[in-house]
Design an enzyme around this catalytic site. Sequence first.
Site, PDB file in Angstrom:
ATOM      1  N   HIS A   7       0.833  -1.204   0.000  1.00  0.00           N
ATOM      2  CA  HIS A   7       0.000   0.000   0.000  1.00  0.00           C
ATOM      3  C   HIS A   7       0.864   1.250   0.000  1.00  0.00           C
ATOM      4  O   HIS A   7       2.043   1.207   0.333  1.00  0.00           O
ATOM      5  CB  HIS A   7      -0.966   0.040   1.192  1.00  0.00           C
ATOM      6  CG  HIS A   7      -0.318   0.028   2.537  1.00  0.00           C
ATOM      7  ND1 HIS A   7       0.013  -1.134   3.196  1.00  0.00           N
ATOM      8  CD2 HIS A   7       0.064   1.033   3.369  1.00  0.00           C
ATOM      9  CE1 HIS A   7       0.566  -0.836   4.365  1.00  0.00           C
ATOM     10  NE2 HIS A   7       0.620   0.472   4.490  1.00  0.00           N
ATOM     11  N   HIS A  79       3.929   7.062   3.884  1.00  0.00           N
ATOM     12  CA  HIS A  79       4.876   5.951   3.686  1.00  0.00           C
ATOM     13  C   HIS A  79       4.401   5.044   2.565  1.00  0.00           C
ATOM     14  O   HIS A  79       3.261   5.125   2.130  1.00  0.00           O
ATOM     15  CB  HIS A  79       5.093   5.150   4.980  1.00  0.00           C
ATOM     16  CG  HIS A  79       3.888   4.410   5.486  1.00  0.00           C
ATOM     17  ND1 HIS A  79       3.009   4.949   6.400  1.00  0.00           N
ATOM     18  CD2 HIS A  79       3.418   3.173   5.224  1.00  0.00           C
ATOM     19  CE1 HIS A  79       2.057   4.077   6.677  1.00  0.00           C
ATOM     20  NE2 HIS A  79       2.268   2.977   5.969  1.00  0.00           N
ATOM     21  N   GLU A 130       7.747   1.023   4.959  1.00  0.00           N
ATOM     22  CA  GLU A 130       7.231  -0.027   5.830  1.00  0.00           C
ATOM     23  C   GLU A 130       7.430  -1.356   5.122  1.00  0.00           C
ATOM     24  O   GLU A 130       7.194  -1.464   3.916  1.00  0.00           O
ATOM     25  CB  GLU A 130       5.726   0.218   6.072  1.00  0.00           C
ATOM     26  CG  GLU A 130       5.055  -0.846   6.936  1.00  0.00           C
ATOM     27  CD  GLU A 130       3.558  -0.550   7.161  1.00  0.00           C
ATOM     28  OE1 GLU A 130       2.940   0.130   6.331  1.00  0.00           O
ATOM     29  OE2 GLU A 130       3.036  -1.032   8.179  1.00  0.00           O
TER      30      GLU A 130
HETATM   31 CO    CO Z   1       1.232   1.184   6.321  1.00  0.00          CO
END
Ligand code: CO
Length: 141
Positions: A7, A79, A130
């Site tokens: 994502h 992020h 991440e």
């Molecule tokens: Co995330």
Amino acid sequence: MIGRLNHVAIVVPDLAAAAAKYRDLLGADVRPPRDLPEHGVTVVFVELDNSKVELMTPFGDNSPVAKFLTEHPNGGMHHICFEVPDLAHAARKLVEGGARVLGDGTPKTGAHGLPVLFIHPKDFDGTLIELEEVKPELQPG
Ligand code: CO
């Protein structure tokens, strides 16, 4: 080592307005908002064919994204998240290569209930990254 883009997370000042834009102007499959008190955010997932956009806004008093919104009042990209099959291996490789893993360096449970860790943006060209452990058998397709 990294697999799919899981994502892209965007912090927004008005979650309902942002969700409406993705739904009405971009024609996206927008899911209902979910409060994640343990993460200090309310999220809306925008489901794409090949990935997701995660719209986030602060929830509660100690939200980790409150400061971001103060610094970027119009919102902004927070992020990006890549999937890895083995987070411990990824963390070792990063630390050996001189990249800083945020926190105490051990994986935490992320917003999707899977282990995650974050890499310091100063070590990755100003982008917070991440990594989320997704076992190969859980990956669709
Ligand atoms: Co995330």
